[in-house]
Write an enzyme that holds these catalytic residues in place. Structure first.
Site, PDB file in Angstrom:
ATOM      1  N   ARG A  51      13.001  47.475  20.438  1.00  0.00           N
ATOM      2  CA  ARG A  51      13.702  47.444  19.137  1.00  0.00           C
ATOM      3  C   ARG A  51      12.840  48.014  18.015  1.00  0.00           C
ATOM      4  O   ARG A  51      13.353  48.555  17.043  1.00  0.00           O
ATOM      5  CB  ARG A  51      14.090  46.007  18.785  1.00  0.00           C
ATOM      6  CG  ARG A  51      15.191  45.429  19.647  1.00  0.00           C
ATOM      7  CD  ARG A  51      15.295  43.950  19.441  1.00  0.00           C
ATOM      8  NE  ARG A  51      14.002  43.317  19.703  1.00  0.00           N
ATOM      9  CZ  ARG A  51      13.758  42.029  19.643  1.00  0.00           C
ATOM     10  NH1 ARG A  51      14.723  41.197  19.299  1.00  0.00           N
ATOM     11  NH2 ARG A  51      12.578  41.538  19.900  1.00  0.00           N
ATOM     12  N   LYS A 147       8.655  40.420  37.828  1.00  0.00           N
ATOM     13  CA  LYS A 147       8.712  38.988  38.067  1.00  0.00           C
ATOM     14  C   LYS A 147       8.761  38.269  36.719  1.00  0.00           C
ATOM     15  O   LYS A 147       8.289  38.843  35.737  1.00  0.00           O
ATOM     16  CB  LYS A 147       7.513  38.544  38.893  1.00  0.00           C
ATOM     17  CG  LYS A 147       6.264  38.151  38.092  1.00  0.00           C
ATOM     18  CD  LYS A 147       5.212  37.522  38.953  1.00  0.00           C
ATOM     19  CE  LYS A 147       4.389  36.539  38.177  1.00  0.00           C
ATOM     20  NZ  LYS A 147       3.253  35.961  38.874  1.00  0.00           N
ATOM     21  N   HIS A 177       3.522  42.880  42.579  1.00  0.00           N
ATOM     22  CA  HIS A 177       2.424  43.870  42.545  1.00  0.00           C
ATOM     23  C   HIS A 177       1.414  43.657  43.671  1.00  0.00           C
ATOM     24  O   HIS A 177       0.639  44.551  43.979  1.00  0.00           O
ATOM     25  CB  HIS A 177       1.758  43.924  41.169  1.00  0.00           C
ATOM     26  CG  HIS A 177       0.946  42.723  40.823  1.00  0.00           C
ATOM     27  ND1 HIS A 177       1.486  41.600  40.279  1.00  0.00           N
ATOM     28  CD2 HIS A 177      -0.362  42.479  40.955  1.00  0.00           C
ATOM     29  CE1 HIS A 177       0.537  40.714  40.085  1.00  0.00           C
ATOM     30  NE2 HIS A 177      -0.602  41.213  40.482  1.00  0.00           N
ATOM     31  N   GLU A 215      -8.112  31.964  40.464  1.00  0.00           N
ATOM     32  CA  GLU A 215      -8.382  32.596  39.163  1.00  0.00           C
ATOM     33  C   GLU A 215      -9.394  31.747  38.412  1.00  0.00           C
ATOM     34  O   GLU A 215      -9.398  30.517  38.562  1.00  0.00           O
ATOM     35  CB  GLU A 215      -7.103  32.683  38.337  1.00  0.00           C
ATOM     36  CG  GLU A 215      -6.035  33.572  38.942  1.00  0.00           C
ATOM     37  CD  GLU A 215      -4.759  33.523  38.107  1.00  0.00           C
ATOM     38  OE1 GLU A 215      -4.633  34.338  37.189  1.00  0.00           O
ATOM     39  OE2 GLU A 215      -3.918  32.650  38.377  1.00  0.00           O
ATOM     40  N   ASP A 234       5.026  30.357  40.072  1.00  0.00           N
ATOM     41  CA  ASP A 234       4.342  31.543  39.546  1.00  0.00           C
ATOM     42  C   ASP A 234       3.643  32.339  40.648  1.00  0.00           C
ATOM     43  O   ASP A 234       3.538  33.560  40.549  1.00  0.00           O
ATOM     44  CB  ASP A 234       3.310  31.098  38.486  1.00  0.00           C
ATOM     45  CG  ASP A 234       2.711  32.271  37.743  1.00  0.00           C
ATOM     46  OD1 ASP A 234       3.488  33.150  37.308  1.00  0.00           O
ATOM     47  OD2 ASP A 234       1.467  32.337  37.607  1.00  0.00           O
ATOM     48  N   HIS A 239       4.034  35.851  45.450  1.00  0.00           N
ATOM     49  CA  HIS A 239       2.866  36.593  45.948  1.00  0.00           C
ATOM     50  C   HIS A 239       2.344  36.044  47.285  1.00  0.00           C
ATOM     51  O   HIS A 239       2.144  36.803  48.236  1.00  0.00           O
ATOM     52  CB  HIS A 239       1.726  36.556  44.929  1.00  0.00           C
ATOM     53  CG  HIS A 239       2.109  37.059  43.573  1.00  0.00           C
ATOM     54  ND1 HIS A 239       2.842  38.202  43.396  1.00  0.00           N
ATOM     55  CD2 HIS A 239       1.872  36.578  42.340  1.00  0.00           C
ATOM     56  CE1 HIS A 239       3.022  38.403  42.093  1.00  0.00           C
ATOM     57  NE2 HIS A 239       2.453  37.424  41.439  1.00  0.00           N
ATOM     58  N   LYS A 328      -5.740  27.894  38.881  1.00  0.00           N
ATOM     59  CA  LYS A 328      -6.388  28.433  37.680  1.00  0.00           C
ATOM     60  C   LYS A 328      -7.652  27.634  37.394  1.00  0.00           C
ATOM     61  O   LYS A 328      -7.786  26.497  37.849  1.00  0.00           O
ATOM     62  CB  LYS A 328      -5.426  28.335  36.501  1.00  0.00           C
ATOM     63  CG  LYS A 328      -4.212  29.218  36.702  1.00  0.00           C
ATOM     64  CD  LYS A 328      -3.484  29.449  35.418  1.00  0.00           C
ATOM     65  CE  LYS A 328      -2.479  30.568  35.565  1.00  0.00           C
ATOM     66  NZ  LYS A 328      -3.106  31.896  35.644  1.00  0.00           N
TER      67      LYS A 328
HETATM   68  P1  NAP Z   1       6.445  40.902  25.843  1.00  0.00           P
HETATM   69  O1  NAP Z   1       5.041  41.247  25.488  1.00  0.00           O
HETATM   70  O2  NAP Z   1       7.101  39.762  25.153  1.00  0.00           O
HETATM   71  O3  NAP Z   1       7.330  42.218  25.608  1.00  0.00           O
HETATM   72  C1  NAP Z   1       8.721  42.191  25.608  1.00  0.00           C
HETATM   73  C2  NAP Z   1       9.241  43.580  25.302  1.00  0.00           C
HETATM   74  O4  NAP Z   1      10.667  43.522  25.249  1.00  0.00           O
HETATM   75  C3  NAP Z   1       8.769  44.135  23.985  1.00  0.00           C
HETATM   76  O5  NAP Z   1       8.520  45.523  24.140  1.00  0.00           O
HETATM   77  C4  NAP Z   1       9.975  43.923  23.070  1.00  0.00           C
HETATM   78  O6  NAP Z   1       9.915  44.889  22.060  1.00  0.00           O
HETATM   79  C5  NAP Z   1      11.108  44.138  24.033  1.00  0.00           C
HETATM   80  N1  NAP Z   1      12.360  43.500  23.625  1.00  0.00           N
HETATM   81  C6  NAP Z   1      12.552  42.193  23.318  1.00  0.00           C
HETATM   82  N2  NAP Z   1      13.836  41.971  22.977  1.00  0.00           N
HETATM   83  C7  NAP Z   1      14.466  43.165  23.063  1.00  0.00           C
HETATM   84  C8  NAP Z   1      15.793  43.596  22.814  1.00  0.00           C
HETATM   85  N3  NAP Z   1      16.748  42.748  22.421  1.00  0.00           N
HETATM   86  N4  NAP Z   1      16.080  44.886  23.013  1.00  0.00           N
HETATM   87  C9  NAP Z   1      15.140  45.765  23.415  1.00  0.00           C
HETATM   88  N5  NAP Z   1      13.863  45.426  23.659  1.00  0.00           N
HETATM   89  C10 NAP Z   1      13.524  44.136  23.476  1.00  0.00           C
HETATM   90  O7  NAP Z   1       6.598  40.629  27.398  1.00  0.00           O
HETATM   91  P2  NAP Z   1       5.676  41.188  28.590  1.00  0.00           P
HETATM   92  O8  NAP Z   1       4.531  40.259  28.763  1.00  0.00           O
HETATM   93  O9  NAP Z   1       5.407  42.618  28.380  1.00  0.00           O
HETATM   94  O10 NAP Z   1       6.626  40.957  29.843  1.00  0.00           O
HETATM   95  C11 NAP Z   1       7.717  41.796  30.137  1.00  0.00           C
HETATM   96  C12 NAP Z   1       8.327  41.364  31.471  1.00  0.00           C
HETATM   97  O11 NAP Z   1       7.334  41.514  32.486  1.00  0.00           O
HETATM   98  C13 NAP Z   1       8.739  39.895  31.503  1.00  0.00           C
HETATM   99  O12 NAP Z   1       9.849  39.754  32.338  1.00  0.00           O
HETATM  100  C14 NAP Z   1       7.528  39.216  32.141  1.00  0.00           C
HETATM  101  O13 NAP Z   1       7.878  38.023  32.807  1.00  0.00           O
HETATM  102  C15 NAP Z   1       7.102  40.279  33.129  1.00  0.00           C
HETATM  103  N6  NAP Z   1       5.682  40.200  33.519  1.00  0.00           N
HETATM  104  C16 NAP Z   1       4.714  40.284  32.576  1.00  0.00           C
HETATM  105  C17 NAP Z   1       3.378  40.248  32.965  1.00  0.00           C
HETATM  106  C18 NAP Z   1       2.273  40.380  31.963  1.00  0.00           C
HETATM  107  O14 NAP Z   1       1.118  40.370  32.387  1.00  0.00           O
HETATM  108  N7  NAP Z   1       2.550  40.515  30.679  1.00  0.00           N
HETATM  109  C19 NAP Z   1       3.048  40.115  34.310  1.00  0.00           C
HETATM  110  C20 NAP Z   1       4.076  40.049  35.248  1.00  0.00           C
HETATM  111  C21 NAP Z   1       5.382  40.099  34.842  1.00  0.00           C
HETATM  112  P3  NAP Z   1      10.574  44.744  20.603  1.00  0.00           P
HETATM  113  O15 NAP Z   1      10.184  43.414  20.071  1.00  0.00           O
HETATM  114  O16 NAP Z   1       9.996  45.908  19.871  1.00  0.00           O
HETATM  115  O17 NAP Z   1      12.022  44.880  20.802  1.00  0.00           O
END
Ligand code: NAP
Length: 478
Positions: A51, A147, A177, A215, A234, A239, A328
């Site tokens: 967004r 995930k 992964h 971890e 988790d 995994h 953890k």
């Molecule tokens: P995050 O940091 O909260 O990022 C969420 C993203 O979604 C942001 O780019 C946000 O951007 C966008 N977003 C939110 N609402 C939106 C909307 N209505 N329309 C369009 N875009 C929207 O989350 P994340 O940690 O990157 O995780 C993303 C996914 O990967 C999740 O399902 C999480 O469970 C999974 N995951 C993450 C990790 C990790 O290490 N982070 C590991 C494994 C899996 P804007 O606010 O600019 O819209």
């Protein structure tokens, strides 16, 4: 020596959630490394969406900053401007009308289309509806989802149904992964490309299997999510379950996505229910600090550690326990599988107590690699003494090949259209069907998790779980 590249076709890869943590920390650095390796054709484009209002140049600056932050050695890479030149950005609201027509206008129809949903799972349905409604995704488009894939069987089924409204199973790539790691694939090669191991790969010759994913960090930064999930959801359901599958599966008839996934599914279906006596849950705790303080929930019963004993109800694994542990705030950051063989039936050597069982140790991190621990004669004069030595069976380092990280490999497989390293919908549902009763028994019971001091190998009860069978955990090594 550079690794050999399998060519990929021209593609448009759309990253939803391009401003998020996962995209900036993992996905874009991985894409840049593949680009630097010369893996991308001239017609490769990556389109970020979220967004946040931004234009292409603002987005390119943001990704350059992300690479500087999360992959600093590559920040000065001369190939960076060319990589950034392949990036575009379209502001899109997944839940509204904004941006979708612009995204449709940017997409090409005559190249591979892949849509990586790096956003909260609650947005999958909205995005799938709009990709379809605006005619953006062609019939061969690939959808990549992260995930967690559900938090129980019912929610996983609902997610599968949501995606199935617009996409066939052959278009859906569910990421775990762990499956993208070099050694995990090498495990399949070692098992199925050699005659040596398969005859021994059963209850006659294997005593037990240990899988450890430890971890050193706590839950900082993910507290709200983690306290709602716990180690079973988790780590174990996804995994560790995938690792159990790769160790326990029968040889697939060929290395083909459905042939491999059919065999993994049979493993999950053969898992016996886990009695409460075969599972230990723990929480790290220190004076005035620890897990409950980290999640801000003084009454939390969520496990930051779990150890359990699995059994498989089939001929090959009859009577062979699989011990799993993950947690953890442990003493070391390490992920490994150890296949522990039986001792020879009769020892001809006097010092029998020094005879250790052979072990095949598959290390996923750190220092990915495979070692076969065997007994040899201790070199030197005097009496014949036995000593255990590792035979290093991971040749990437010896050949000087750069090992791509899991995200690099998985994203490339998506573009190539190969689903072997991704979980199929029925596999995920079967894993939840097994995990649900274990999780429910805990949530409905009143027991407290066993506490363990940070920096140890977990609660003493976990030592007892394996110790009462006359076995012991391998040392946690970093
Ligand atoms: P995050 O940091 O909260 O990022 C969420 C993203 O979604 C942001 O780019 C946000 O951007 C966008 N977003 C939110 N609402 C939106 C909307 N209505 N329309 C369009 N875009 C929207 O989350 P994340 O940690 O990157 O995780 C993303 C996914 O990967 C999740 O399902 C999480 O469970 C999974 N995951 C993450 C990790 C990790 O290490 N982070 C590991 C494994 C899996 P804007 O606010 O600019 O819209």
């Amino acid at each position: 020596m550079a690794s050999r590249l399998t060519a990929v076709d021209d593609f448009d890869l759309v990253i939803f959630g391009a401003t998020g943590d996962l995209a900036r920390r993992k996905i874009f650095p991985a894409l840049f490394r593949r680009h630097s390796a010369g893996h991308f054709p001239d017609g490769a484009r990556i389109i970020g969406t979220a967004r946040t209002p931004m234009d292409d140049s603002g987005f390119r600056a943001d990704i350059a900053a992300a690479i500087a932050e999360f992959d600093p050695p590559r920040a000065g890479d001369p190939g960076l401007p060319a990589f950034l030149g392949r990036l575009f950005y379209v502001p899109v609201d997944a839940t509204g009308a904004e941006g979708w027509a612009d995204l449709a206008a940017r997409m090409r129809k005559d190249v591979v289309q892949a849509f990586y949903l790096s956003v909260a799972p609650a947005l999958f349905g909205d995005i799938a509806d709009r990709l379809s409604g605006h005619g953006i995704a062609g019939s061969d488009a690939r959808i990549v989802v992260e995930k967690p894939f559900g938090r129980d069987l019912a929610s996983a089924r609902a997610l599968n149904r949501t995606l199935a409204r617009h996409f066939t199973e052959g278009q859906i790539y569910r990421i775990d992964h762990y499956l993208g790691k070099e050694t995990v694939q090498n495990l399949m090669a070692i098992r199925f490309a050699n005659i040596l191991f398969e005859p021994l790969w059963n209850a006659h010759y294997i005593d037990h299997v240990q899988i450890t994913v430890a971890e050193t960090v706590g839950v900082a930064g993910r507290a709200a999510y983690y306290d709602h999930a716990g180690a079973m959801r988790d780590m174990v359901q996804n995994h560790l379950m995938q690792l159990v599958c790769l160790i326990a599966m029968e040889p697939p008839w060929r290395f083909d996505p459905d042939a491999v996934r059919d065999e993994k599914l049979k493993v999950i279906r053969a898992l016996e229910p886990v009695p409460e006596s075969d599972i230990v849950r723990g929480q790290y705790a220190a004076d005035g600090a620890g897990y409950r303080a980290d999640v801000g929930n003084p009454a939390s019963r969520t496990e930051s550690f779990v150890a359990l004993k699995l059994r498989l109800a089939n001929w090959r694994w009859q009577g062979v326990p699989f011990y799993l542990r993950t947690g953890k705030c442990l003493a070391a950051r390490t992920s490994e599988i150890a296949v522990v063989f039986r001792k020879p039936p009769h020892s001809i050597f006097d010092a029998e107590e020094r005879q250790k069982p052979d072990q095949l140790v598959i290390r996923l991190q750190p220092n990915e690699g495979i070692n076969l621990m065997v007994m040899i004669k201790e070199p030197g004069p005097g009496e014949l003494r036995l000593v255990e030595v590792p035979l290093d069976m991971s040749f990437a380092e010896a050949l000087g090949v750069d090992i791509p990280d899991a995200y690099e490999r998985l994203i490339t497989e998506v573009i190539r259209g190969d689903q072997t390293l991704f979980m199929r919908g029925d596999e995920v549902e079967a894993a939840w069907a097994w995990a649900d009763p274990v999780i429910r028994a805990w949530e409905e019971g009143g027991a407290q998790p066993a506490s363990y001091p940070p920096g140890t190998s977990g609660p003493d009860e976990a030592l007892g779980l394996i110790g009462r069978d006359g076995r012991h955990w391998r040392n946690l090594q970093s």
